[in-house]
Enzyme design. Structure first.
Site, PDB file in Angstrom:
ATOM      1  N   CYS A 156       0.852  -1.198   0.000  1.00 57.48           N
ATOM      2  CA  CYS A 156       0.000   0.000   0.000  1.00 57.48           C
ATOM      3  C   CYS A 156       0.888   1.249   0.000  1.00 57.48           C
ATOM      4  O   CYS A 156       1.872   1.307   0.747  1.00 57.48           O
ATOM      5  CB  CYS A 156      -0.885  -0.019   1.244  1.00 57.48           C
ATOM      6  SG  CYS A 156      -1.865   1.483   1.370  1.00 57.48           S
TER       7      CYS A 156
ATOM      8  N   GLU B 131       3.499  -5.721   8.619  1.00 56.17           N
ATOM      9  CA  GLU B 131       3.856  -4.358   8.197  1.00 56.17           C
ATOM     10  C   GLU B 131       5.067  -3.861   8.992  1.00 56.17           C
ATOM     11  O   GLU B 131       6.010  -3.296   8.421  1.00 56.17           O
ATOM     12  CB  GLU B 131       2.670  -3.404   8.414  1.00 56.17           C
ATOM     13  CG  GLU B 131       3.019  -1.963   8.052  1.00 56.17           C
ATOM     14  CD  GLU B 131       1.931  -0.973   8.441  1.00 56.17           C
ATOM     15  OE1 GLU B 131       0.737  -1.288   8.253  1.00 56.17           O
ATOM     16  OE2 GLU B 131       2.276   0.113   8.925  1.00 56.17           O
TER      17      GLU B 131
ATOM     18  N   SER C  74     -10.638  -5.222   5.397  1.00 52.12           N
ATOM     19  CA  SER C  74     -10.367  -6.361   4.517  1.00 52.12           C
ATOM     20  C   SER C  74     -11.625  -7.198   4.290  1.00 52.12           C
ATOM     21  O   SER C  74     -11.546  -8.378   3.991  1.00 52.12           O
ATOM     22  CB  SER C  74      -9.237  -7.203   5.109  1.00 52.12           C
ATOM     23  OG  SER C  74      -9.462  -7.421   6.480  1.00 52.12           O
TER      24      SER C  74
HETATM   25  S1  SF4 Z   1      -5.519   0.304   6.125  1.00 52.66           S
HETATM   26 FE1  SF4 Z   1      -5.641   0.013   3.910  1.00 52.66          FE
HETATM   27  S2  SF4 Z   1      -5.278   2.041   3.029  1.00 52.66           S
HETATM   28 FE2  SF4 Z   1      -4.572   2.082   5.154  1.00 52.66          FE
HETATM   29  S3  SF4 Z   1      -2.415   1.574   5.054  1.00 52.66           S
HETATM   30 FE3  SF4 Z   1      -3.482  -0.335   5.411  1.00 52.66          FE
HETATM   31  S4  SF4 Z   1      -3.827  -1.149   3.383  1.00 52.66           S
HETATM   32 FE4  SF4 Z   1      -3.297   0.995   3.118  1.00 52.66          FE
END
Ligand code: SF4
Length: 282
Positions: free
Chosen positions: A93, A123, A260
């Site tokens: 993202c 992440e 999601s």
């Molecule tokens: S919540 Fe969705 S838009 Fe926000 S950083 Fe994560 S993947 Fe990206």
């Protein structure tokens, strides 16, 4: 019974984007995904049916192309893919890319990098990789108070979906310990907008159904927030978990899908609730 869907519900920008990427690429060439594409078992199962497998490492794939999910990965994955001759389609993202780039820049500029987030979240693992594994991770003010800092110049980034209040408290603790604290608020705005929508919804209805993977932390958080408003809340993954007794005597139901959660599943939930009402009246 009235059914209200939250103002923000279903796939966020990053998830929508990576799903489109997988759908497009899987039509051109056989692909796998590195890790489950999103925290939603319904979607993961559907992808499997189309031959897209979630592999836990690049060595595991038998295909020549792999999709990186929205959470991103540490940079050594790109090198490994090159060595193994695997084509990577990068679905990181863009908001996560910002966190990675900021962490890298702070590290290069000589700051002690602190990532506020959950240590084992993919992440965060990816972001730490952009500091050559040097970044420290804290998820609570207590940790921010006790983590061993080697430098007096601290650079802070935060996991995109992390809670703002806890993040701010962690920063405060770091400020007590360092001469200079450079903070980048790298949280993603989708999280806030969705949480605000959940709170608003909870104030308007009697029962809230939160739809999304049980392993999705953003969905679990929506459930906690709605419940905190004093409304009856349920967290379900699929319409099969709904019970007609939850809706006895209820006039207004609210539904919200996590970042999601496919819109399709939210719609199925609406249909199932409506069917309860019909069978109740017949
Ligand atoms: S919540 Fe969705 S838009 Fe926000 S950083 Fe994560 S993947 Fe990206």
């Amino acid at each position: 019974m009235r059914i209200k869907i939250a103002d923000v519900s279903g796939f966020c920008f990053g998830v929508e984007r990576v799903i489109e990427l997988v759908e497009k690429k899987s039509k051109e060439t056989p692909v796998d995904t590195l890790g489950p594409l999103i925290h939603n078992p319904v979607v993961v199962r559907e992808l499997e049916k189309k031959g897209v497998k979630a592999v836990s490492s690049l060595k595991e794939t038998k295909k020549k192309a792999v999709v990186i999910r929205a959470h991103g990965v540490p940079p050594d994955i790109y090198r490994e893919a090159e060595n193994l001759n695997i084509n990577l389609f990068d679905g990181t993202c863009p908001f996560v890319k910002i966190v990675q780039n900021m962490a890298k820049k702070l590290c290069e500029d000589g700051y002690e990098v602190v990532v506020v987030g959950k240590k084992h979240h993919p992440e965060v693992i990816g972001v730490v990789g952009y500091t050559n594994g040097k970044a420290l991770v804290v998820s609570s003010p207590e940790e921010a108070r006790s983590i061993p800092l080697k430098k007096k110049r601290v650079g802070v980034v935060v996991q995109t979906t992390f809670r703002f209040d806890v993040f701010a408290k962690c920063v405060e603790e770091l400020m007590r310990r360092a001469h200079e604290v450079r903070v980048f608020n790298t949280r993603c705005s989708d999280t806030d907008r969705r949480q605000e929508a959940a709170i608003k919804l909870a104030k308007e209805v009697e029962v809230v159904i939160v739809v999304g993977g049980k392993n999705s932390s953003n969905t679990r958080r929506l459930y906690e927030l709605t419940e905190k408003q004093g409304v009856k809340a349920y967290h379900i993954e699929s319409p099969d978990e709904l019970k007609s007794s939850w809706f006895n005597g209820v006039e207004e139901v609210g539904i919200i899908g996590g970042a999601s959660t496919p819109q399709k599943v939210v719609e199925e939930v609406v249909e199932r609730i409506k069917s309860f009402e019909i069978s109740h009246h017949s």
